[in-house]
Design a protein around this motif. Structure first.
Motif, PDB file in Angstrom:
ATOM      1  N   LYS A  90       0.863  -1.176   0.000  1.00  0.00           N
ATOM      2  CA  LYS A  90       0.000   0.000   0.000  1.00  0.00           C
ATOM      3  C   LYS A  90       0.906   1.234   0.000  1.00  0.00           C
ATOM      4  CE  LYS A  90      -3.336   2.472   2.691  1.00  0.00           C
ATOM      5  NZ  LYS A  90      -3.175   2.932   4.035  1.00  0.00           N
ATOM      6  N   VAL A  91       0.861   1.959  -1.099  1.00  0.00           N
ATOM      7  CA  VAL A  91       1.813   3.053  -1.264  1.00  0.00           C
ATOM      8  C   VAL A  91       1.307   4.307  -0.566  1.00  0.00           C
ATOM      9  CG1 VAL A  91       2.968   4.535  -2.926  1.00  0.00           C
ATOM     10  CG2 VAL A  91       2.689   2.108  -3.410  1.00  0.00           C
ATOM     11  N   ASN A  92       2.055   4.820   0.389  1.00  0.00           N
ATOM     12  CA  ASN A  92       1.711   6.069   1.065  1.00  0.00           C
ATOM     13  C   ASN A  92       2.377   7.264   0.412  1.00  0.00           C
ATOM     14  OD1 ASN A  92       0.965   4.053   2.835  1.00  0.00           O
ATOM     15  ND2 ASN A  92       1.232   5.389   4.620  1.00  0.00           N
ATOM     16  N   VAL A  93       3.604   7.038  -0.048  1.00  0.00           N
ATOM     17  CA  VAL A  93       4.397   8.131  -0.603  1.00  0.00           C
ATOM     18  C   VAL A  93       5.009   7.669  -1.920  1.00  0.00           C
ATOM     19  CG1 VAL A  93       6.378   9.644  -0.246  1.00  0.00           C
ATOM     20  CG2 VAL A  93       5.025   8.890   1.709  1.00  0.00           C
ATOM     21  N   LEU A  94       4.931   8.520  -2.928  1.00  0.00           N
ATOM     22  CA  LEU A  94       5.666   8.217  -4.162  1.00  0.00           C
ATOM     23  C   LEU A  94       6.080   9.555  -4.745  1.00  0.00           C
ATOM     24  CD1 LEU A  94       6.679   6.153  -6.141  1.00  0.00           C
ATOM     25  CD2 LEU A  94       4.508   6.260  -7.314  1.00  0.00           C
ATOM     26  N   ILE A  95       7.367   9.852  -4.651  1.00  0.00           N
ATOM     27  CA  ILE A  95       7.840  11.170  -5.081  1.00  0.00           C
ATOM     28  C   ILE A  95       9.004  11.011  -6.037  1.00  0.00           C
ATOM     29  CG2 ILE A  95       9.093  13.221  -4.301  1.00  0.00           C
ATOM     30  CD1 ILE A  95       7.341  13.356  -1.973  1.00  0.00           C
ATOM     31  N   MET A  96       8.929  11.754  -7.106  1.00  0.00           N
ATOM     32  CA  MET A  96      10.037  11.720  -8.041  1.00  0.00           C
ATOM     33  C   MET A  96      10.247  13.130  -8.559  1.00  0.00           C
ATOM     34  SD  MET A  96      10.881   9.174 -10.851  1.00  0.00           S
ATOM     35  CE  MET A  96      11.877   9.467 -12.217  1.00  0.00           C
ATOM     36  N   GLU A  97      11.458  13.634  -8.410  1.00  0.00           N
ATOM     37  CA  GLU A  97      11.711  15.018  -8.815  1.00  0.00           C
ATOM     38  C   GLU A  97      12.591  15.094 -10.053  1.00  0.00           C
ATOM     39  OE1 GLU A  97      11.685  17.429  -4.699  1.00  0.00           O
ATOM     40  OE2 GLU A  97      12.901  15.628  -4.823  1.00  0.00           O
ATOM     41  N   THR A  98      13.064  13.933 -10.515  1.00  0.00           N
ATOM     42  CA  THR A  98      13.868  13.934 -11.731  1.00  0.00           C
ATOM     43  C   THR A  98      13.035  13.347 -12.865  1.00  0.00           C
ATOM     44  OG1 THR A  98      14.751  11.911 -10.823  1.00  0.00           O
ATOM     45  CG2 THR A  98      16.185  13.830 -10.802  1.00  0.00           C
ATOM     46  N   ARG A  99      13.580  13.411 -14.077  1.00  0.00           N
ATOM     47  CA  ARG A  99      12.825  12.898 -15.211  1.00  0.00           C
ATOM     48  C   ARG A  99      13.399  11.559 -15.652  1.00  0.00           C
ATOM     49  NH1 ARG A  99      11.547  16.866 -19.811  1.00  0.00           N
ATOM     50  NH2 ARG A  99      13.759  16.722 -20.244  1.00  0.00           N
ATOM     51  N   VAL A 100      12.500  10.665 -16.002  1.00  0.00           N
ATOM     52  CA  VAL A 100      12.974   9.356 -16.442  1.00  0.00           C
ATOM     53  C   VAL A 100      12.047   8.858 -17.544  1.00  0.00           C
ATOM     54  CG1 VAL A 100      11.608   7.895 -14.900  1.00  0.00           C
ATOM     55  CG2 VAL A 100      13.903   7.182 -15.540  1.00  0.00           C
ATOM     56  N   GLN A 101      12.553   7.994 -18.388  1.00  0.00           N
ATOM     57  CA  GLN A 101      11.732   7.407 -19.439  1.00  0.00           C
ATOM     58  C   GLN A 101      10.593   6.615 -18.817  1.00  0.00           C
ATOM     59  OE1 GLN A 101      12.180   7.174 -23.074  1.00  0.00           O
ATOM     60  NE2 GLN A 101      13.027   9.118 -22.445  1.00  0.00           N
ATOM     61  N   MET A 102       9.400   6.792 -19.365  1.00  0.00           N
ATOM     62  CA  MET A 102       8.212   6.136 -18.841  1.00  0.00           C
ATOM     63  C   MET A 102       8.430   4.632 -18.674  1.00  0.00           C
ATOM     64  SD  MET A 102       5.490   7.257 -17.817  1.00  0.00           S
ATOM     65  CE  MET A 102       3.945   6.603 -17.261  1.00  0.00           C
ATOM     66  N   GLY A 103       9.075   4.034 -19.669  1.00  0.00           N
ATOM     67  CA  GLY A 103       9.233   2.578 -19.680  1.00  0.00           C
ATOM     68  C   GLY A 103      10.022   2.037 -18.507  1.00  0.00           C
ATOM     69  N   ARG A 104      10.862   2.904 -17.907  1.00  0.00           N
ATOM     70  CA  ARG A 104      11.724   2.393 -16.841  1.00  0.00           C
ATOM     71  C   ARG A 104      11.063   2.497 -15.482  1.00  0.00           C
ATOM     72  NH1 ARG A 104      16.311   5.952 -19.166  1.00  0.00           N
ATOM     73  NH2 ARG A 104      16.588   4.875 -21.122  1.00  0.00           N
ATOM     74  N   LEU A 105       9.943   3.246 -15.431  1.00  0.00           N
ATOM     75  CA  LEU A 105       9.342   3.561 -14.144  1.00  0.00           C
ATOM     76  C   LEU A 105       8.837   2.318 -13.427  1.00  0.00           C
ATOM     77  CD1 LEU A 105       8.801   6.058 -12.480  1.00  0.00           C
ATOM     78  CD2 LEU A 105       6.497   6.098 -13.414  1.00  0.00           C
ATOM     79  N   GLU A 106       8.215   1.436 -14.199  1.00  0.00           N
ATOM     80  CA  GLU A 106       7.589   0.281 -13.573  1.00  0.00           C
ATOM     81  C   GLU A 106       8.619  -0.565 -12.829  1.00  0.00           C
ATOM     82  OE1 GLU A 106       5.560  -2.334 -16.260  1.00  0.00           O
ATOM     83  OE2 GLU A 106       5.213  -3.732 -14.615  1.00  0.00           O
ATOM     84  N   ALA A 107       9.734  -0.805 -13.503  1.00  0.00           N
ATOM     85  CA  ALA A 107      10.782  -1.601 -12.865  1.00  0.00           C
ATOM     86  C   ALA A 107      11.263  -0.920 -11.597  1.00  0.00           C
ATOM     87  CB  ALA A 107      11.937  -1.790 -13.837  1.00  0.00           C
ATOM     88  N   MET A 108      11.420   0.406 -11.665  1.00  0.00           N
ATOM     89  CA  MET A 108      11.924   1.126 -10.499  1.00  0.00           C
ATOM     90  C   MET A 108      10.953   0.990  -9.327  1.00  0.00           C
ATOM     91  SD  MET A 108      13.368   4.521 -12.399  1.00  0.00           S
ATOM     92  CE  MET A 108      13.683   5.499 -10.960  1.00  0.00           C
ATOM     93  N   ILE A 109       9.670   1.164  -9.608  1.00  0.00           N
ATOM     94  CA  ILE A 109       8.697   1.104  -8.520  1.00  0.00           C
ATOM     95  C   ILE A 109       8.655  -0.293  -7.906  1.00  0.00           C
ATOM     96  CG2 ILE A 109       6.242   1.239  -7.944  1.00  0.00           C
ATOM     97  CD1 ILE A 109       6.003   3.499  -9.923  1.00  0.00           C
ATOM     98  N   SER A 110       8.678  -1.310  -8.764  1.00  0.00           N
ATOM     99  CA  SER A 110       8.541  -2.646  -8.189  1.00  0.00           C
ATOM    100  C   SER A 110       9.775  -3.032  -7.383  1.00  0.00           C
ATOM    101  CB  SER A 110       8.225  -3.679  -9.274  1.00  0.00           C
ATOM    102  OG  SER A 110       9.333  -3.882 -10.069  1.00  0.00           O
TER     103      SER A 110
END
Lengths: 993, 237
Positions: free
Chosen positions: B187-207
């Motif tokens: 259950k995600v309470n916080v998700l903050i990202m202040e830099t830019r990244v390719q959309m495709g890489r986001l999922e791997a990072m979050i998991s």
């Protein structure tokens, strides 16, 4: 309350944490304390297939695949090491013998330590990239072991220990660990054969210490000597540091030492030193020039001591010499082969070398005897000397072995000797190469690379890489010129071919318009489209159509092969294409950017079949002004593929009245109006000597040489391609102001034309105005000699050489006024019309497709940094491809003239005090006629001559009496070819008749 | 992806007797003291009583001048600090049982002694420990960590694994995000990202981040239980 203080117990050796603390002082005087922690792990695998323990502990990544072990379970054995071995090369082993490691089939199963990898990176980035490529090569089985992160192999730098010693120790420790680890693994498997882990180093001290620790350490040369085929491999090892050190003692330093890097940087900053690229004159190997921003003329670097070991292309730092040493550029043509013919390559061992040989000094002396008039003061240019080198630009050089430098010609002889290699590129000095196969290499094209150029050696020292084959054979010469111009000519790898459509040649435009391939495409199959190309063209990029609209305007369409449909961004094929950058056309061969299937079939807009296209469609009014423009992906069916001649005939044939011909006549009419408009805007009509070699179709042996003819239809196609390129450039710039890929042609600096305009004024009383491209175009039109129609073309050829070269760039990197294309007099320009043979066009297609919202733009085309890299590469590739094509024509012209003696008209293009350059338009060749060759005999005696630099004239007295040679003069020359005795190389020779 | 548990070797409870709850946490070179006061009656000036029917969470973060590589004063009104304060407060608002304490305040004070990356994540983790120490009822731990991505076109490794738990150097170079969960489930309470990244890489990072959070929860849980055991023992004896 518990204490917050960390107990010291926790930093005991058992911890997996190691920290390093150090202080550093900033420029501002502040002191920073930096703390770095290294987390040491035990789950870094050894990656040997022998070891089962590491297999289980190798970490699994997010993508759920662990890397399979790299090192073979049964590594190669040698005589000395019958049980097989893994090698652990030291940094200096990689630095001195990268070619050796890269050779196929030997030196496999290597462990590249992280320590070594980082040291290589610090020492040489190009070598580092090659090493990384090696580790990715599955056949070589090179494994990068992160020894600095593994608990057992981590080494802490002791107090007082130099970083080098620490690294050497780390290498030894890793070797020791590997040996123990493997032994354990082998024992667990109960197999008998335990491979030895052997450390390769060029550093004697390191080898000694290794042996002391009980490690099997070896010198690189000793190791190679134990391999099969040692002789060939041994040549690839650069002269080791050991050998060099031994020599240092007795050798005399003949070149001045370089200034330290920091002194150079401060000097450049302060303006006392200057930085630029060192370029050697193609006529005089002892004279180089450096263009620096501080001076509007380039600085001259004369003589071997002033150029101080700089090789053409290096990025150097120079110091300007005092004004009394300023000189006019040398008026002599000097060829290295002639001046230093008799040197032996091995002489460094017997006697000390003088930096400038007596012959060279004589050659350089501007003998006053023959110079007339005011002399050199008026035209003196600043001179400079090289004080340091920022970046070497050494590559691999193709050349041939100087026959005279070979001591023993006995083919059986395996004695090592030092020979000279004379590079194909005249601007590069001879390279000293040590080899054991000298006798075999004589008379062959050989590839070498330069290793070093020490202060005690007159020539750079290099090593042999491989032989390309006999001189003068087609295969060797073609490969040589491809290597020389860095053209990637190997067949496409499997991964690239896998990206092709599975249907192969059977691929067709889907019949049903509901197919996803049709999405967003306009059906233009009913348009009367045709293509016009050179005869025999198979990769048809472009096709055209035109028709009159009811309102009296014209609809004109340019249809370009839709390559971006087949080549998707970032797949293997796209990467290969972006590396190749362009298709290279040689006389007998084409080196494709894209695989044949696409280039000559699926993308090629062949007649009578349906093809995907990217169309630009305009509505033009009677004056060829654009009323409306439109870009769309489409499907077309070309009605006919014409050659230029066929198209011309069809247009001229009054009896043809069909719709296609009428359309072509419209195109012709519009193209003339477009051209007139372009010329009025100041577009330049330039010329370059272009010839076409006719070859026999079967053997591709040259038969004849013809100059290229320009028909109206050539210009027709050209005009519409320009129109398309300019329109597309505007569109993609509008859509992507930061990342549009455009092409610019900077205006040439004024003094580029100084020489030419002076020559024209003195010799012909003509004036060349260069304030704008319009003024230049107009004044070039007035440079006509009524008695000599070719004169105008000659001036245009020379003018072209004074121009800057056009370049690709991304719009974000230049300000808008800099976008201008000087030669075409267009505010904005790009390449769009040849995606089959140029990568830039392919990128422009993708950007245009995104601009018209056909598809989304791939991320790689949004990244400015990535695009800049692409531009840089394709600029280089483009130039190299041109040079390779030119060299190929030159070679074939030479072959066509073989054994013939012809007399032809030529024009004097340049005058030296000891010779002059003649250009023969019939064959597009340019050659130097030296005075001393004019005597007919081989003697060293030069005929008496008087050189008048002011008037560009040379008065010669020879057997046939007096003769005056002037610039732009038309002369008759005898063309023959001769084989040089010393090299066995064939050369075209011109003689004045 | 395993988390280097050694970097969490130092997490302590009840470090300050004066506060209701306190903790000291090191994540690598990031070092944080956290104290919790409350739930207590809101002390609002001006007489108007706090009419809310749930406790308010007030966070105060102070970053020491010596905490970074360069000595730098961080003012109270610093925008970044304010953002972090707000993030911490809102992260806990759904996990703490604030409805049990109407008209009251829970004050979290965070002191950053040393920072070397993953600052927000460390603040959240330290606050969790301090809240546990203070005995504030909550449904689960709030745990957080950072993930970054090294994948780039230039180096041609699209498939590179995301990094977990970045240090300061890595944060400067790479695109990264902070993910905070209520540890037990995703259950995600916080998700903050202040830099830019390719959309495709986001999922791997979050998991990878979610996975990391689970591991951190395990580590914190061990510490809490150990502390609890000790506290019980000292009572019994």
């Amino acid at each position: 309350m518990t204490s917050l203080k960390r107990s010291y117990a926790s930093t005991s050796p058992s911890t997996t944490l190691s920290s390093k603390t150090y202080l550093r002082t900033l420029k501002s005087g502040k002191v920073q304390k930096i703390v770095r922690e290294v987390y040491l792990r035990q789950d870094i695998p050894c990656s040997s297939q022998l070891c089962t323990a590491c297999l289980d502990l190798a970490p699994v990544g997010f993508h759920k695949k662990a890397d399979p072990p790299v090192l073979s379970a049964t590594p190669a054995a040698t005589e000395q090491l019958p049980q097989g071995h893994y090698i652990v090369p030291d940094t200096n082993a990689f630095l001195s013998a990268m070619d050796l490691f890269e050779s196929e089939g030997v030196l496999q199963d290597a462990i590249v330590l992280q320590t070594v990898l980082e040291e290589v990176k610090n020492r040489s980035l190009p070598l580092y990239h090659r090493l990384i490529a090696l580790t990715k090569n599955e056949g070589k089985r090179f494994y990068v072991f992160f020894n600095d992160f593994r608990l057992e192999t981590y080494v802490r730098r002791d107090a007082g220990e130099t970083i080098n010693d620490r690294n050497d120790r780390a290498v030894r420790k890793a070797c020791g660990w590997y040996a123990q680890h493997l032994e354990k693994a082998v024992r667990a498997r109960k197999s008998a054969r335990c491979p030895v882990v052997i450390m390769l180093s060029d550093d004697r001290e390191n080898v000694r210490k290794g042996k002391e620790d009980g490690l099997p350490a070896m010198n690189l040369r000793d190791y190679v000597a134990g391999l099969p085929d040692a002789n060939r491999l041994m040549d690839m090892v650069a002269t080791s540091r050991e050998g060099r050190a031994a020599r240092d003692a007795k050798a005399q330093m003949i070149y001045p030492e370089y200034v330290s890097m920091s002194a150079m940087l401060t000097g450049v900053k302060a303006g006392t030193l200057h930085q630029g690229v060192f370029n050697v004159s193609p006529y005089n190997y002892l004279e180089g020039s450096v263009q620096v921003p501080a001076f509007d003329r380039s600085l001259i670097v004369q003589g071997r001591d002033n150029s101080n070991r700089a090789v053409s292309g290096d990025l150097v730092v120079i110091e300007v010499l005092p004004k009394d040493q300023w000189k006019a550029p040398s008026s002599k043509a000097i060829d290295e082969e002639d001046v230093n013919k008799n040197e032996t390559a091995e002489n460094e061992e017997d006697e000390r070398e003088a930096i400038v040989t007596e012959q060279e000094r004589r050659a350089l002396q501007e003998e006053v005897r023959k110079t007339h008039g005011k002399g050199a003061e008026g035209r003196a240019q600043p001179t400079a000397k090289v004080v340091g080198i920022i970046k070497r630009n050494w590559r691999q050089y193709v050349g041939h072995i100087d026959r005279d430098s070979v001591r023993s010609r006995n083919k059986e002889s395996r004695a090592q000797q030092t020979v000279f290699l004379i590079p194909m590129d005249k601007r590069v000095p001879k390279i000293r190469v040590r080899t054991r196969q000298a006798a075999e290499l004589v008379g062959k094209r050989v590839l070498v690379s330069i290793d070093s150029w020490d202060r005690d050696s007159r020539y750079p020292v290099g090593h042999f890489i491989r032989s390309l084959g006999e001189l003068e054979t087609k295969g060797a010469e073609t490969e040589a010129l491809l290597l020389e111009w860095d053209v990637q000519y190997r067949p496409f790898p499997r991964t690239v071919l896998d990206c092709l459509p599975a249907e192969g040649h059977e691929w067709k435009v889907p019949a049903s318009t509901d197919d996803p391939g049709w999405k967003g495409r306009r059906d233009l199959r009913d348009l009367l489209v045709c293509s016009i190309d050179p005869p025999g063209c198979v990769d048809i990029d472009d096709a055209l159509h035109a028709k009159q609209l009811p309102n009296g305007n014209f609809e004109v369409g340019v249809h370009i092969a839709d390559v971006s449909h087949f080549v998707k961004p970032n797949n293997a094929m796209d990467k290969e294409a972006s590396l190749r950058g362009t298709t290279v056309y040689l006389v007998d061969k084409r080196i494709d950017m894209l695989p044949m299937l696409l280039g000559t079939d699926l993308c090629s807009l062949k007649p009578y079949v349906e093809r995907y296209a990217f169309s630009a469609i305009w509505e033009l009014d009677q004056n060829a002004d654009i009323v409306r423009k439109d870009f769309t992906k489409s499907v077309i069916r070309s009605r006919e593929a014409f050659s230029y001649e066929q198209a011309q005939l069809r247009i001229d044939d009054k009896s043809q009245k069909d719709e296609l011909t009428v359309g072509m006549r419209c195109l012709m009419m519009l193209s003339k109006k477009l051209r007139a408009k372009r010329m009025a805007a100041g577009a330049l009509n330039l010329a370059s000597p272009e010839v076409r070699v006719e070859t026999e179709s079967e053997t591709s042996d040259p038969i004849d040489v013809k100059t290229k003819m320009a028909l109206d239809t050539n210009q027709l196609v050209e005009e519409f391609m320009l129109l398309a390129n300019i329109s597309v450039a505007g569109k993609i710039y509008e859509a992507f102001p930061q990342t549009a890929l455009l092409r610019r042609h900077p205006a040439p600096p004024k003094n580029n034309f100084e020489e030419l305009s002076n020559q024209l004024k003195v010799k012909k009383g003509m004036e060349l105005r260069t304030d704008s491209s319009k003024a230049l175009a107009d004044s070039l039109d007035t440079c006509v000699d009524p008695s000599e129609p070719f004169f105008n073309t000659l001036v245009r050829i020379v003018a072209t050489r004074c121009m800057m070269s056009a370049e690709y760039f991304t719009s974000g990197t230049q300000s808008v006024p800099e976008f201008r294309h000087y030669g075409l007099a267009s505010e904005i320009y790009t390449h769009f019309t040849s995606p089959i043979r140029r990568y830039a066009d392919l990128e422009a297609h993708r950007q245009l497709a995104a601009a018209i919202e056909y598809e989304t733009l791939d991320a790689s085309l949004q990244s400015k940094a990535k695009l800049e890299g692409v531009c840089k590469n394709i600029n280089v590739r483009h130039r190299n491809a041109q040079m390779a094509g030119r060299t190929s024509v030159e070679y074939y012209v030479g072959q066509a003239l073989k054994g013939r003696i012809l007399e032809e008209d030529g024009f004097v293009m340049r005058i030296f005090s000891n010779g002059f350059v003649v250009f023969v338009p019939r064959f597009g060749i340019e050659g130097l006629i030296r005075l001393r060759d004019m005597d007919g005999g081989e003697g060293e005696r030069e005929p008496e001559s008087v050189f008048d630099a002011e008037n560009y004239a040379l008065q010669i007295e020879w057997e046939q009496g007096q003769r005056k040679v002037e610039l732009f003069q038309k002369v008759k020359v005898r063309i023959s070819d001769e084989a040089e005795e010393s090299t066995g190389k064939r050369k075209i020779r011109l003689q004045l008749v | 992806m395993p988390l280097d548990s050694s970097s969490y070797s130092l997490a302590q409870f009840s470090t300050q007797a004066a506060a209701d709850g306190s903790s000291y946490l090191e994540m690598g070179q990031t070092k944080i003291i956290c104290t919790v006061n409350g739930p207590q009656e809101s002390k609002r000036g001006g007489g108007s009583r706090d009419q809310s029917n749930a406790a308010r969470i007030e966070t105060d973060i102070s970053i020491a001048g010596f905490s970074g590589v360069d000595r730098k004063r961080h003012g109270r009104g610093d925008k970044r600090t304010q953002e972090m304060q707000h993030t911490v407060s809102s992260a806990f608002s759904s996990t703490l049982f604030t409805h049990l304490f109407p008209h009251s305040t829970i004050a979290i004070a965070i002191h950053v002694l040393s920072q070397d990356g993953s600052l927000l994540a460390a603040c959240l983790n330290a606050a969790t420990l301090a809240l546990v120490d203070a005995g504030v009822p909550m449904s689960d731990y709030v745990v957080a960590c950072t993930t970054g991505s090294t994948a780039s076109y230039a180096s041609n490794d699209e498939e590179a694994d995301p990094l977990l738990d970045l240090n300061g150097l890595e944060e400067q170079e790479l695109p990264f995000l902070t993910v905070g969960t209520s540890g037990g489930e995703d259950k995600v309470n916080v998700l903050i990202m202040e830099t830019r990244v390719q959309m495709g890489r986001l999922e791997a990072m979050i998991s990878v981040g979610l996975d990391g959070c689970k591991q951190i929860r395990g580590i914190l849980d061990d510490i809490v239980r150990e502390h609890g055991k000790k506290a019980l023992n000292s009572r019994v004896n």
